[in-house]
Design an enzyme around this catalytic site. Structure first.
Site, mmCIF file in Angstrom:
data_model
loop_
_atom_site.group_PDB
_atom_site.id
_atom_site.type_symbol
_atom_site.label_atom_id
_atom_site.label_comp_id
_atom_site.label_asym_id
_atom_site.label_seq_id
_atom_site.Cartn_x
_atom_site.Cartn_y
_atom_site.Cartn_z
ATOM 1 N N ASP A 2 0.270 5.385 14.852
ATOM 2 C CA ASP A 2 -0.382 5.601 16.155
ATOM 3 C C ASP A 2 -1.836 5.129 16.143
ATOM 4 O O ASP A 2 -2.619 5.526 15.278
ATOM 5 C CB ASP A 2 -0.316 7.085 16.521
ATOM 6 C CG ASP A 2 1.125 7.595 16.541
ATOM 7 O OD1 ASP A 2 1.994 6.892 17.052
ATOM 8 O OD2 ASP A 2 1.367 8.700 16.007
ATOM 9 N N ASP A 18 -0.758 2.617 9.196
ATOM 10 C CA ASP A 18 -0.669 3.803 10.039
ATOM 11 C C ASP A 18 0.146 3.404 11.290
ATOM 12 O O ASP A 18 0.266 2.224 11.603
ATOM 13 C CB ASP A 18 -2.091 4.231 10.403
ATOM 14 C CG ASP A 18 -2.119 5.278 11.476
ATOM 15 O OD1 ASP A 18 -1.429 6.300 11.319
ATOM 16 O OD2 ASP A 18 -2.820 5.060 12.487
HETATM 17 MG MG MG Z 1 -3.565 6.646 13.732
#
Ligand code: MG
Ligand code: ZN
Length: 188
Positions: A11, A9
Site C-alpha cells: 500500500d 511494500d
Molecule cells: Mg505502505
C-alpha cells in the site's frame, strides 16, 4: 543459481494508499508501478511483496478479503506484463481483537520475519537485494535485513527519519523512479 530480490511494500508503493484496503474495487495501481515491476521481472530480480496487514488482527477484514485484493492487484499487473513472484503478509497486531492474531510478532515490519521466511522459501540472495516502501518502517526493515533501502514518496507522508535505521539509501518519487535507480546500479 540464487538471484537477488526487490522486496516491495504494497500500500502506497504498488497501489494507492487506502486506509485498511479491503475491497477489490478500491484497488488503484499507482502510475508507472506495473511497468516498473515488469522491468524488474525482465532484469531477473525476484519481486516479493512484504506487507503489514494489521486490519486482519483488528477484525476490519478477513483472509478472504485479503486474497481478493491480492487477486485484483495481480490481475492489473498481469495486464501490464508484470508479475509478483511471492506475497508475504503479517496479519498480527498487539492491539488486535482477533484472538489468534492479537500479539507482538517477529513478522510485522520493521521486524524482518517475513524477509527471512522468503529467504528460506525462495532461491534468493539477500546480498544485492533491495527494499522499497513508502514508510520509514519499510526502510528500517530493509536495513535490519542488510538490504539497500529506498523510500518512495507515493504513499504515507512519513518524514523525517528519527533514528539511523530509518535513513533511506535513496529517496524516490515513486516505484518507477526507484526502479530506475535500482537498474542504474542501485548506488554502486
Ligand atoms: Mg505502505
Ligand atoms: Zn506478524
Amino acid at each position: 543459481m540464487k538471484r537477488p530480490a526487490v522486496f516491495l511494500d504494497r500500500d502506497g508503493t504498488i497501489n494507492r494508499e487506502v486506509s485498511y484496503l479491503s475491497r477489490p474495487q478500491d484497488v488503484e495501481i499507482l502510475p508507472g508501478a506495473a511497468e516498473a515491476i515488469a522491468r524488474l521481472n525482465a532484469a531477473g530480480f525476484w519481486v516479493v511483496v512484504i506487507s503489514n496487514q494489521s486490519g486482519l488482527a483488528r477484525g476490519y477484514f478477513d483472509e478472504g478479503d485479503l486474497a481478493l485484493v491480492q487477486l485484483e492487484i495481480n490481475r492489473r499487473l498481469k495486464a501490464a506484463g508484470a508479475r509478483v513472484d511471492a506475497w508475504y503478509f503479517c496479519p498480527h497486531h498487539p492491539a488486535g481483537v482477533v484472538e489468534d492474531l492479537a500479539l507482538a510478532c517477529e513478522c510485522r515490519k520493521p521486524g524482518i520475519g517475513l524477509i527471512m521466511q522468503a529467504a528460506r522459501e525462495i532461491a534468493l540472495t539477500l546480498e544485492g537485494s533491495f527494499m522499497v516502501g513508502d514508510r520509514l518502517l519499510d526502510v528500517a526493515c530493509g536495513r535490519r535485513a542488510g538490504l539497500t533501502s529506498i523510500l518512495v514518496k507515493s504513499g504515507h507522508p512519513d518524514w523525517p527519519p528519527e533514528v539511523p535505521e530509518q535513513e533511506p539509501h535513496f529517496v524516490a518519487a515513486d516505484l518507477a523512479a526507484a526502479v530506475d535507480w535500482i537498474l542504474a546500479g542501485g548506488g554502486r
